[in-house]
Scaffold this motif. Structure first.
Motif: not given
Length: 792
Positions: A46-48, A113-118, A348-358
């Motif tokens: 999700k972060q990627d 040739e732009i690289a993406f994760f997914h 809240l930052i932990q919840l955001m990060g684990q939800a895939g949000l920056q």
């Protein structure tokens, strides 16, 4: 993740802000129910994806996903054999058009040739249905109206309706002109889908026909005159035909959509995923978010963390560290100093990060992956349940104490408060010990001085405090890790004017241990300020060093560029001189060939020797330096040989056409009527030779090919020459071919009237060096070309 933490830490407000950036209905619905993930792989993906979205946003302004309705229900109705209305088909058409647009949009990234994760993997799941898309686009408008182009019959009916309406209006206009005094208003109106006139009540019989309506006063009657009655009937029939044809078209379109339900559903879901990625990227940009690193060991290090729901211009950033050197952080300090905000920011930052949000933090921040986050924050006193503040806190804590484990993060606000301070402090210490034995991660706020000593003495536990400015008597909202908070009551009271004798007496009541603790804290704060000043000084030095290093790199690059530029300039000058010399050598070689025509055969210079001399000139040529640049590399790619290119052979000096590639470095080349397999290094692409119209020009071309090129051709093309010119050209060519040492040559004379063919045959019979000759094989021209074989 328990649902209560979403409400306690106000994560639902983050969801609402996030959903505002979504364009699709399904995307909004999914963002409003976004849940934090609890596995490393899910969070990393999700972060990627969010990072991919930020890259697209930065380079091209975001993924072009427009507002799309949820087509889930129309697809379900199709699945059970139902028909769709025009609006639903238009919505599906919108999904198909967006699918094509998104696929084309990502072609630019692939080309560059732009690289993406997914993102490429996600976009590759889209399926374009061009025939279906075009059919819907030509049949239904964006609003769901059936277009006239949907069928030939519909266009005919609508043209007839338009013509019928025109005829009715013409008749009614004539009536208005002749009987205007009978009308309330001189206009044509519609009642019950039929054209009528507003007639005064007293003239109701002047027009005949049918009354369809009347005004509120009854003074105006809306009458369909007898003169247009039949025309209105025909018009009504046409409109019924139109409706039937529209229904037939919708039925037909529904039938066309039905076999593609699965592809449409996948496209819809993928576009929703892309919309969510887009929304996450835009939300991240709005909070100046960064991609966090993930720690499997739950080592949390969030640098310059900012609470996302506080105005970013007012919020105070703090470093939040837990998990690596210590698993429990005890924050002390005055009320309204920001302790609770620090707790909520971490959670809240932990919840955001684990939800895939920056996250709203500095670069290189790191979050953990917690399976559960529990929080006891705020006063949840319930009058209905007759619970006191203390009881409500304890009830809340009991609800998650047994669920906590070594993958849990627990947040306690004012742990042990609401009861006797001594009992409350003892209970708080026992709770922290119980949780510590489970290996959970804890951040707690408190006013109890006993917990300051606890944090100081317990392994894996550290003190922290919210800074208080004793000069301004106001909190700074800055978190100080490693320093416990001290009481500022006496300082504040003294500055507010409380008599000194009261302060001194109160100070005497405090136990010596407490005074020593406050003095220790004051000393630590002073040392911390000195350390910060030293840190700022070192930071400035590092920044200056980085600046000097960047300048040095730029100067080095400039020097290298200048050096390369001079080398390239020298190579170009050398190549220019070489080209001029080569031209002069070519002229000399040509003169030598012409001289050979007048000397004895034993004295002639061999052709391969001349070719060898010219190759030495070619070897002297300097290759231009090609920078490692994608654009220049692509230009170089354009110069690669391909089938159909016109080339010149370096060894033979002959023009030819590339027929096919044979092996990795060889090509089959069509040289006139002959095919030869030549190495790629011997071929140079040239511009196609412009076609000429005059016979004289053809003679010049033949001369270039057989005489002034760096080698004599193995064939002579006499097509288009006059008889005398052809024989003269043949005579010169045979002599040049003998000098070149060819065992055989091909003369292309064509079929035509046969005059030139006969002249060639006679000339070959008379030539003393021609051993034999015959027509070419059928695959190489048949009797349109003659192959001559020389003696010896």
């Amino acid at each position: 993740m328990n649902s209560k933490i979403i409400k306690t830490l106000e994560f639902e407000k983050i969801r609402q802000q996030l959903a505002k950036f979504a364009a699709t209905e399904i995307g909004k619905q999914q963002l409003l129910t976004l849940e934090p993930s609890t596995t490393f792989e899910d969070v990393q993906r999700k972060q990627d994806e969010s990072d991919d979205g930020r890259k697209v946003l930065r380079l091209k302004g975001g993924i072009p996903v427009p507002r799309l309705a949820n087509i889930g229900l129309p697809l379900k109705r199709l699945q059970i054999g139902g028909n769709l209305n025009g609006k639903e088909i238009a919505q599906i058409g919108r999904v198909l058009s967006t699918t094509k647009e998104v696929m084309s949009f990502f072609d630019w990234f692939r080309e560059h040739e732009i690289a993406f994760f997914h993102l490429y993997e996600i976009v590759d799941g889209l399926v374009d249905l061009p025939d279906l898309r075009k059919r819907i686009t030509s049949s239904v408008s964006d609003d769901g109206d059936i277009l006239s182009d949907a069928s030939v019959e519909l266009r005919r009916i609508r043209q007839a309706i338009k013509s019928g309406e025109g005829a009715i209006r013409t008749k009614l206009d004539d009536l208005i002109r002749t009987k205007a005094s009978y009308l309330s208003e001189t206009l044509v109106t519609i009642r019950n889908d039929r054209f009528v006139l507003p007639v005064k009540q007293e003239y109701r019989n002047a027009f005949g026909g049918i009354m369809h309506d009347q005004s509120a006063t009854g003074q105006t009657l809306f009458i369909e005159p007898q003169a247009v009655l039949e025309l209105n009937n025909k018009l009504r029939t046409l409109r019924a035909d139109e409706k039937r044809e529209e229904e037939r078209i919708l039925y037909e379109l529904s039938a066309l959509l039905e076999p593609h339900i699965q592809e449409l559903r996948y496209n819809h879901e993928i576009l929703a995923i892309l919309d969510m990625i887009n929304a996450k990227a835009r939300y991240s940009e709005s909070i100046n978010g960064t991609k966090p690193h993930l720690s499997k060991e739950n080592h949390v290090a969030i640098w310059a963390a900012r609470h996302p729901l506080i105005d970013q211009e007012d919020v105070v950033a703090n470093d939040l560290l837990i998990g690596e050197e210590y698993q429990a952080l005890i924050i002390t300090g005055p009320n309204t100093g920001g302790k609770t905000i620090a707790l909520k920011t971490l959670g809240l930052i932990q919840l955001m990060g684990q939800a895939g949000l920056q996250i709203p933090a500095a670069e290189d921040s790191q979050i953990g992956i917690f399976t559960e986050i529990f929080a006891d924050i705020g006063d949840e006193q319930s009058i209905e349940q007759s619970l006191s503040t203390f009881s409500s806190h304890m009830t809340n804590i009991v609800s998650f104490l047994d669920k906590a484990n070594d993958q849990s993060l627990l947040l306690f606000d004012e742990l042990g408060s609401g009861t006797d301070p001594q009992e409350g402090a003892s209970l708080a210490i026992s709770i922290l010990d119980y949780i510590g034995a489970k290996g959970s991660y804890v951040m707690a706020t408190t006013h109890y001085p006993e917990l300051k000593v606890y944090a100081y003495n317990r392994p894996g536990t550290i003190n922290a405090s919210m800074e208080f400015n004793s000069e301004s008597l106001a909190p700074t909202y800055r978190l100080q890790i490693g320093i416990p908070g001290r009481s500022n009551a006496f300082d504040i009271s003294r500055r507010l004017g409380i008599p000194s004798q009261i302060i001194d007496q109160a100070t005497g009541f405090i136990q010596e241990d407490s005074q020593s603790l406050n003095e220790m804290i004051a000393d630590l704060e002073q040392k911390r300020r000195k350390a910060e000043q030293e840190s700022h000084r070192l930071e400035k030095q590092i920044q200056e060093s980085d600046r000097l290093l960047e300048e040095l790199k730029r100067e080095t690059e400039t020097l290298e560029f200048a050096k390369q530029k001079e080398i390239d300039k020298a190579k170009k000058e050398a190549n220019s001189i070489l080209s001029k010399t080569k031209e002069e050598a070519e002229l000399l070689m040509q003169e030598i060939r012409e001289m050979q025509m007048n000397v004895s055969k034993n004295a002639q210079v061999k052709e391969h020797e001349l070719i060898g001399l010219r190759k030495q000139f070619d070897d002297l040529r300097q290759e231009d330096t090609v920078p490692s640049n994608k654009v220049l590399r692509r230009e170089k790619e354009k110069k690669k040989l391909k089938v159909g290119d016109e080339v010149i052979t370096e060894s033979y000096g002959q023009r030819g056409i590339l027929v096919e590639k044979s092996g990795q470095d060889q090509w089959v080349v069509q040289l006139g009527i002959m095919k030869m397999k030549l190495p790629e290094t011997d071929l140079r692409r040239i511009q196609p030779e412009p076609e000429k119209e005059t016979r004289r020009t053809k003679r010049q071309i033949a001369t270039v090919r057989s005489n002034t090129a760096s080698h004599v051709s193995t064939q002579l093309d006499l097509r288009g020459f006059r008889y005398e010119e052809a024989l003269q050209e043949l005579d010169s060519y045979l002599d040049a071919s003998l000098l070149a040492g060819y065992p055989q040559v091909t003369i292309v004379h064509g079929k035509g009237t046969g005059a030139i063919r006969k002249g060639v045959t006679d000339a070959l019979k008379r030539h003393p060096q021609v051993k034999s000759f015959d027509f070419a094989p059928q695959s190489s021209g048949g009797n349109g070309a003659t192959i001559a074989f020389f003696k010896g």
